[in-house]
Enzyme design. Structure first.
Site, short mmCIF file in Angstrom:
data_model
loop_
_atom_site.label_atom_id
_atom_site.label_comp_id
_atom_site.label_asym_id
_atom_site.label_seq_id
_atom_site.Cartn_x
_atom_site.Cartn_y
_atom_site.Cartn_z
N THR A 1 12.48 2.72 73.23
CA THR A 1 13.14 3.20 72.02
C THR A 1 13.11 4.73 71.96
O THR A 1 14.14 5.39 71.82
CB THR A 1 12.43 2.62 70.77
OG1 THR A 1 12.43 1.20 70.88
CG2 THR A 1 13.12 3.04 69.49
N VAL A 2 11.92 5.31 72.08
CA VAL A 2 11.79 6.76 71.89
C VAL A 2 12.28 7.52 73.13
O VAL A 2 13.02 8.51 73.01
CB VAL A 2 10.34 7.15 71.55
CG1 VAL A 2 10.24 8.64 71.25
CG2 VAL A 2 9.83 6.34 70.35
N GLU B 1 3.67 15.97 67.46
CA GLU B 1 4.33 15.88 66.15
C GLU B 1 4.83 14.46 65.86
O GLU B 1 4.71 13.96 64.73
CB GLU B 1 5.52 16.86 66.11
CG GLU B 1 6.30 16.87 64.81
CD GLU B 1 5.47 17.36 63.64
OE1 GLU B 1 5.10 18.53 63.64
OE2 GLU B 1 5.17 16.54 62.73
N GLY C 1 6.75 9.81 62.34
CA GLY C 1 8.04 9.83 63.05
C GLY C 1 8.75 11.16 62.99
O GLY C 1 8.27 12.17 63.52
N GLY D 1 13.27 -1.89 66.23
CA GLY D 1 12.52 -0.93 67.07
C GLY D 1 11.48 -0.15 66.30
O GLY D 1 10.98 0.85 66.79
N LYS E 1 -2.67 7.43 62.45
CA LYS E 1 -1.94 8.61 61.94
C LYS E 1 -2.78 9.36 60.90
O LYS E 1 -2.81 10.59 60.89
CB LYS E 1 -0.61 8.16 61.33
CG LYS E 1 0.34 7.57 62.37
CD LYS E 1 1.48 6.83 61.70
CE LYS E 1 2.46 6.26 62.70
NZ LYS E 1 3.40 5.30 62.12
N GLY F 1 11.86 4.84 64.57
CA GLY F 1 13.22 4.70 65.10
C GLY F 1 13.49 5.76 66.16
O GLY F 1 12.80 6.78 66.25
P1 NAP Z 1 8.84 0.93 73.88
O1 NAP Z 1 10.24 0.81 73.37
O2 NAP Z 1 8.04 -0.31 74.06
O3 NAP Z 1 8.92 1.72 75.27
C1 NAP Z 1 7.79 1.87 76.08
C2 NAP Z 1 8.26 2.39 77.44
O4 NAP Z 1 7.13 2.56 78.28
C3 NAP Z 1 9.20 1.45 78.19
O5 NAP Z 1 10.23 2.16 78.80
C4 NAP Z 1 8.32 0.80 79.25
O6 NAP Z 1 9.00 0.48 80.46
C5 NAP Z 1 7.32 1.90 79.52
N1 NAP Z 1 6.05 1.35 79.97
C6 NAP Z 1 5.23 0.53 79.29
N2 NAP Z 1 4.12 0.25 80.03
C7 NAP Z 1 4.28 0.93 81.19
C8 NAP Z 1 3.51 1.05 82.36
N3 NAP Z 1 2.34 0.41 82.48
N4 NAP Z 1 3.97 1.84 83.34
C9 NAP Z 1 5.16 2.48 83.22
N5 NAP Z 1 5.93 2.41 82.13
C10 NAP Z 1 5.50 1.64 81.14
O7 NAP Z 1 7.98 1.88 72.96
P2 NAP Z 1 8.51 3.01 71.96
O8 NAP Z 1 8.80 2.38 70.64
O9 NAP Z 1 9.54 3.83 72.62
O10 NAP Z 1 7.16 3.84 71.72
C11 NAP Z 1 6.69 4.76 72.68
C12 NAP Z 1 5.54 5.55 72.09
O11 NAP Z 1 6.02 6.24 70.93
C13 NAP Z 1 4.37 4.72 71.60
O12 NAP Z 1 3.18 5.45 71.75
C14 NAP Z 1 4.66 4.54 70.10
O13 NAP Z 1 3.49 4.31 69.35
C15 NAP Z 1 5.24 5.89 69.79
N6 NAP Z 1 6.11 5.96 68.62
C16 NAP Z 1 7.12 5.06 68.47
C17 NAP Z 1 7.95 5.17 67.38
C18 NAP Z 1 9.10 4.21 67.15
O14 NAP Z 1 9.75 4.29 66.11
N7 NAP Z 1 9.39 3.31 68.08
C19 NAP Z 1 7.77 6.21 66.46
C20 NAP Z 1 6.72 7.11 66.64
C21 NAP Z 1 5.90 6.99 67.75
P3 NAP Z 1 10.16 -0.62 80.52
O15 NAP Z 1 11.23 -0.16 79.57
O16 NAP Z 1 10.61 -0.59 81.92
O17 NAP Z 1 9.53 -1.91 80.11
N1 HSE Z 2 5.27 1.32 64.44
C1 HSE Z 2 5.33 2.60 63.82
C2 HSE Z 2 5.79 2.43 62.38
C3 HSE Z 2 6.30 3.48 64.56
O1 HSE Z 2 6.27 1.35 62.04
O2 HSE Z 2 5.63 3.35 61.59
C4 HSE Z 2 6.30 4.91 64.06
O3 HSE Z 2 5.07 5.51 64.32
#
Ligand code: NAP
Ligand code: HSE
Length: 438
Positions: free
Chosen positions: A14-15, A131, A136, A189, A207, A313
């Site tokens: 997603t990110v 950040e 987010g 997401g 957080k 998101g």
């Molecule tokens: P996500 O959609 O699950 O994406 C994770 C990515 O990491 C995927 O591309 C996955 O590969 C890759 N990955 C996972 N395990 C791996 C491994 N062992 N080796 C290599 N690649 C690996 O997660 P996300 O939502 O983007 O979140 C990413 C980070 O941002 C997390 O720390 C989350 O807490 C943080 N975050 C997320 C949000 C949000 O709104 N989603 C907001 C703030 C912070 P594949 O795609 O090939 O499976």
């Molecule tokens: N899972 C987290 C949330 C993503 O729902 O706030 C953003 O950090």
């Protein structure tokens, strides 16, 4: 023109995909703002063949993401994989060891290892920026580190988890069940890979601990965040809260308290709690719906500051990640926690029993004479004064009793719950929620 800043991107979910879209869409603007081109050179994820809705062909692919830290064509490593330990942590350490700055959105890793990583980054003279790890797309870390830097912050609190806020506000609007709304939040997401991190308050706790360290200049202390989630909240609680003039929101709250004795020395008593609160409908946080986050910081000169925006998101989170990259492109390194790690105050957890406030207590009780008297007696014996009480029978099933207390010590409410523990009149343990003071 200055040389481009070359980025390696680990994690293309997603990110990560959002960051690629942002850097491609706003390329010219970023170059002007950063004073140099921001160029992605290498990317990595688990599955090379996955369609991510972005063209990866311009970038070198690494199967082993930790190898990116050693590439000569990489200046900054951006970690968007997740997980407190494992490959994310290995990558962060390798990046610093190679003299490269790193940017992460990974609040779990920062909450668990932030101080150690920051020490390593400070020693290596590289940046560590996060950040996107808190709230987010809202620039709350920058807001506290920079905009509010002149203030002693007395308290920070707010809505720190988009998934929980989406669930609670959707349950409120539609009367839908918890499980159905969680599935929607996952599909959008917002949720963590393991959504129990969201709904059990752990993500908000990560957080909160990061934000508290920056706000108060204290050592990060995730281990002492008291975290409670939203699993036990029923539509009936939302309806009762509504009837009483409140909405329910999962809040993280932190403040520092004076040391209790001289032996504490520099140690600061830090209160950190994540808990579902009843929020008065006329409080600004009561109007924060969906995946929106909002943070209130109370500065001794600024007064109350409110930061609000999308807490999760792809777009909003990518916005925060790229803001960190721009800072690095401009040469803004700085101490990761604003104050060098060696100068952060050590903390000890604050005692909570003496805290005062009103509370909401919900009981599911068997429908038989004397149960209400038993509840009232426990309140009396614990020194809890009841402000209002609603009882709702539902046919043959258990009866829901919801109470709001007068202002009093939290220790008294805890005592009442303890007195009722094991009572055959209770179908399940009481649910206690604090009521946010204005
Ligand atoms: P996500 O959609 O699950 O994406 C994770 C990515 O990491 C995927 O591309 C996955 O590969 C890759 N990955 C996972 N395990 C791996 C491994 N062992 N080796 C290599 N690649 C690996 O997660 P996300 O939502 O983007 O979140 C990413 C980070 O941002 C997390 O720390 C989350 O807490 C943080 N975050 C997320 C949000 C949000 O709104 N989603 C907001 C703030 C912070 P594949 O795609 O090939 O499976
Ligand atoms: N899972 C987290 C949330 C993503 O729902 O706030 C953003 O950090």
């Amino acid at each position: 023109m200055t040389e481009p800043l070359r980025i390696a991107l680990a994690g293309l979910g997603t990110v990560g995909a959002g960051v690629i879209r942002l850097i491609e869409t706003n390329a010219d603007l970023l170059t002007r703002r950063a004073g140099r081109e921001i160029r992605i050179t290498a990317v990595s994820a688990r599955d090379r063949g996955k369609d991510r809705g972005v063209d990866l062909s311009p970038y070198a692919w690494e199967d082993d993401m930790t190898a990116m830290a050693a590439r000569d064509d990489v200046d900054v490593v951006v970690e968007l994989v997740g997980g407190s330990d494992g490959p994310a942590l290995t990558l962060a350490r390798r990046a610093v060891a190679q003299g490269k700055s790193f940017v992460t959105a990974n609040k779990a890793m920062v909450a668990h290892h932030g101080l150690a990583l920051a020490r390593e980054a400070e020693a290596a003279g590289v940046a560590m920026k996060f950040e996107a790890a808190v709230a987010g797309g809202i620039p709350v870390i920058k807001g506290l580190r920079e905009g509010a830097a002149a203030n002693a912050i007395e308290r920070v609190y707010g809505i720190l988890n988009g998934t929980c806020n989406y669930i609670l506000s959707t349950m409120e609007d539609t009367g839908a069940d918890f499980a159905d709304v969680l599935a929607e939040a996952q599909a959008m997401g917002y949720a963590e890979a393991d959504p129990s991190f969201d709904i059990d308050g752990i993500d908000a706790g990560h957080k909160l601990s990061i934000m508290a360290s920056i706000a108060f200049g204290t050592e990060l202390d995730f281990a002492n965040v008291g975290a409670d989630g939203i699993r036990r909240i029923l539509s009936a609680d939302i309806a009762q809260a509504d009837a009483l003039g409140y909405v329910i929101r999962l809040l993280g709250m932190a403040n520092v308290e004076p040391a209790t004795d001289a032996a504490d020395g520099d140690t600061v008593r830090l209160f950190q709690r994540v808990h579902p609160f009843l929020v008065p409908k006329d409080h600004p946080l009561a109007h924060v719906d969906g995946a929106t986050n909002a943070v209130v910081a109370e500065g001794n000169f600024s007064g109350r500051l409110l930061f609000q925006g999308a807490g999760a998101g792809d777009g909003p989170t990518a916005s925060a990640v790229v803001a960190d990259i721009i800072d690095i492109a401009r040469g803004e390194i700085g101490a990761p926690f604003s104050i060098p790690v060696s100068e952060l105050n050590p903390t000890a957890p604050a005692q909570t029993g003496h805290r005062t406030g009103k509370a909401y207590l919900r009981f599911q009780v068997v429908d038989k004479p004397g149960v209400l008297a038993e509840l009232a007696a426990a309140m009396r014996d614990a020194g809890v004064s009841i402000e209002s009480l609603i009882q709702k029978g539902a046919g043959d099933g258990p009866v829901l009793v919801a109470m709001v207390t007068h202002e009093g010590e939290e220790a008294c409410v805890d005592k009442a719950v303890e007195l009722l523990s094991g009572s055959p009149s209770l179908v399940e343990a009481p649910l206690v929620m604090h009521i946010l003071k204005q």
